[in-house]
Design an enzyme around this catalytic site. Structure first.
Site, short mmCIF file in Angstrom:
data_model
loop_
_atom_site.label_atom_id
_atom_site.label_comp_id
_atom_site.label_asym_id
_atom_site.label_seq_id
_atom_site.Cartn_x
_atom_site.Cartn_y
_atom_site.Cartn_z
N LYS A 62 6.56 1.87 2.07
CA LYS A 62 8.00 1.92 1.77
C LYS A 62 8.30 2.99 0.72
CE LYS A 62 8.36 -3.01 2.85
NZ LYS A 62 6.90 -3.24 3.01
N PRO B 152 0.79 -1.24 0.00
CA PRO B 152 0.00 0.00 0.00
C PRO B 152 0.82 1.29 0.00
CG PRO B 152 0.11 -0.86 2.22
CD PRO B 152 0.87 -1.84 1.35
N CYS C 168 7.89 -10.45 3.80
CA CYS C 168 7.40 -10.56 5.17
C CYS C 168 7.16 -12.03 5.49
CB CYS C 168 6.16 -9.71 5.41
SG CYS C 168 4.79 -10.05 4.30
#
Length: 432
Positions: free
Chosen positions: A258, A255, A374
């Site tokens: 970063k 989203p 992740c």
């Protein structure tokens, strides 16, 4: 409407129909009071964290499972059991409100059945818990395939620690916008509001709140002074180390946390390009850019097929935040363990390989690619990088943080390490 019935409907959408909790929950919470909204969220997250145990208890107490149109009542029973086991809600209230949920689900004739199951559970729970604790998948509330993968990767003891951490509630992390305040200045603003937080080493923008709160209670949130982002995810922009006048690509960017963090740290880029395959999630990237008054070129595109959207100029740095199993953020998204399948891992590994190879061709000689997931599964992380290096003669590992003399080239963060989510980073440089 009955809050327990609402929770049961959400759980049915997630477990039976494969909808993510982050989609199903907000859609049904919109018309609830803040108190009911919080209770529905607590019940849904709690049941998903303990799903196989609750399923086992339910199966043990019923002659035959509830199926078809009655399946929502199965989840209503699980909501009742969760309250009895894991909350401070008095037993009589938990049972009573859960039984009343049958009427809200338009099945009032089955109130007696639900009442009987929950009261049987109150009588037999000690024996049932003892039986469940003998099975690792029920003890740690993870699917068997994931238990096996974690044990193979980390050993039984470490795997048990990881699964235990996955069952905890994740803390709320903040990213302080360096364009407005440094971390200590913003910490002082929080202290003025009696909000406690702490930072971590090697991340000057991160603060972990002692207690979560509504984002609009945070000083300057609407002005862009601060954003919500896990401490591990924040490391991406620090490790990328974007420099002035560079052309940067954030692949798989949605989203957008970063993307905007990189722009917060380096305001003199030649251009920031943010690409994502999911057009709906890409809207979040633009929303983040707008709130923070930052500029980037946002493109709907497939990171594994850059020829379809690439402008022709090679990038100085690429952040490859690859699609992954998300096994490092299970404590934040408990539905992941029930929506993922063992077969998904090989498919994801193949996709990651395709993306890495495709993006590498768009990187300048001497350029840097930061690979991130992740995930906590080696196949997606260090083994993936080993395969890439073996197949790519002009690629080499370099230190993640050039400011630290003994910096490592790869880092696997496990859930709750320094209170962060599970994350993996590797930094690669292309030969001149």
């Amino acid at each position: 409407m009955n809050v327990r019935a609402i929770a049961a409907k959400v759980l049915n959408q997630v477990v039976e129909k494969g909808q993510s909790l982050s989609q199903a929950l907000p859609a049904i919470q919109q018309e609830l009071t803040p108190k009911d909204k919080a209770l529905v969220q607590m019940l849904c997250y709690g049941v998903l964290r303990t799903l196989p145990r609750l399923d086992f208890f339910c199966r043990s107490l019923m002659k035959k499972p509830l199926t078809g149109k009655q399946r929502d009542l199965h989840f209503l029973i699980l909501v009742g059991m969760y309250q009895l086991l894991y909350t401070r809600i008095p037993s009589h209230a938990a049972v009573g409100e859960t039984v009343n949920g049958a009427k809200a689900l338009k099945k009032p004739a089955l109130k007696g059945m639900i009442n009987g199951v929950l009261r049987s559970f109150l009588r037999e729970q000690e024996s049932l818990i003892e039986q469940a604790d003998q099975q690792p998948a029920l003890l740690y509330c993870h699917p068997s395939w994931l238990v096996k993968r974690l044990q193979a990767a980390y050993g039984e003891h470490k795997a048990a620690q990881i699964m235990t951490e996955n069952n905890q509630q994740a803390p709320m992390w903040l990213r302080v916008n360096a364009r407005f305040h440094d971390r200590e200045q913003y910490l002082a603003l929080l202290t003025e509001q009696d909000k406690q937080a702490e930072g971590i080493d090697n991340n000057d923008n991160a603060l972990c709140l002692e207690n979560a709160c509504d984002v609009y209670q945070l000083p300057g949130f609407e002005e862009g002074w601060v954003s919500v982002q896990d401490g591990a995810a924040q490391l991406a922009a620090h490790y990328l180390q974007a420099q002035p006048n560079e052309l940067i690509l954030d692949a798989c960017s949605a989203p957008g946390g970063k993307t905007v963090h990189t722009l917060e740290l380096q305001s003199e880029l030649k251009q920031m390009v943010a690409v994502d395959f999911d057009e709906k999630r890409l809207l979040r990237v633009q929303e983040n850019l707008d709130r923070l008054n930052l500029q980037a070129t946002v493109i709907h595109g497939d990171a594994s097929k850059p020829e379809q959207w690439w402008s022709g100029e090679q990038f100085d740095r690429i952040l490859c935040d690859a699609p992954c199993s998300a096994t490092g953020v299970i404590r934040r998204h408990p539905d992941i363990r029930w929506l993922r399948r063992d077969s998904d891992i090989n498919e994801l590994v193949a996709l990651q390989q395709d993306i890495l190879q495709a993006l590498w061709q768009k990187l300048k000689p001497g350029g840097v690619l930061l690979y991130a997931t992740c995930s906590i599964l080696p196949d997606e992380n260090d083994l993936q990088i080993e395969r890439f290096l073996a197949a790519t003669s002009d690629a080499s590992l370099i230190p993640l943080d050039s400011k630290v003399s003994d910096s490592v080239c790869q880092r696997q963060i496990l859930p709750n390490e320094q209170k962060m989510d599970g994350f993996y980073y590797a930094k690669l440089q292309k030969a001149l």
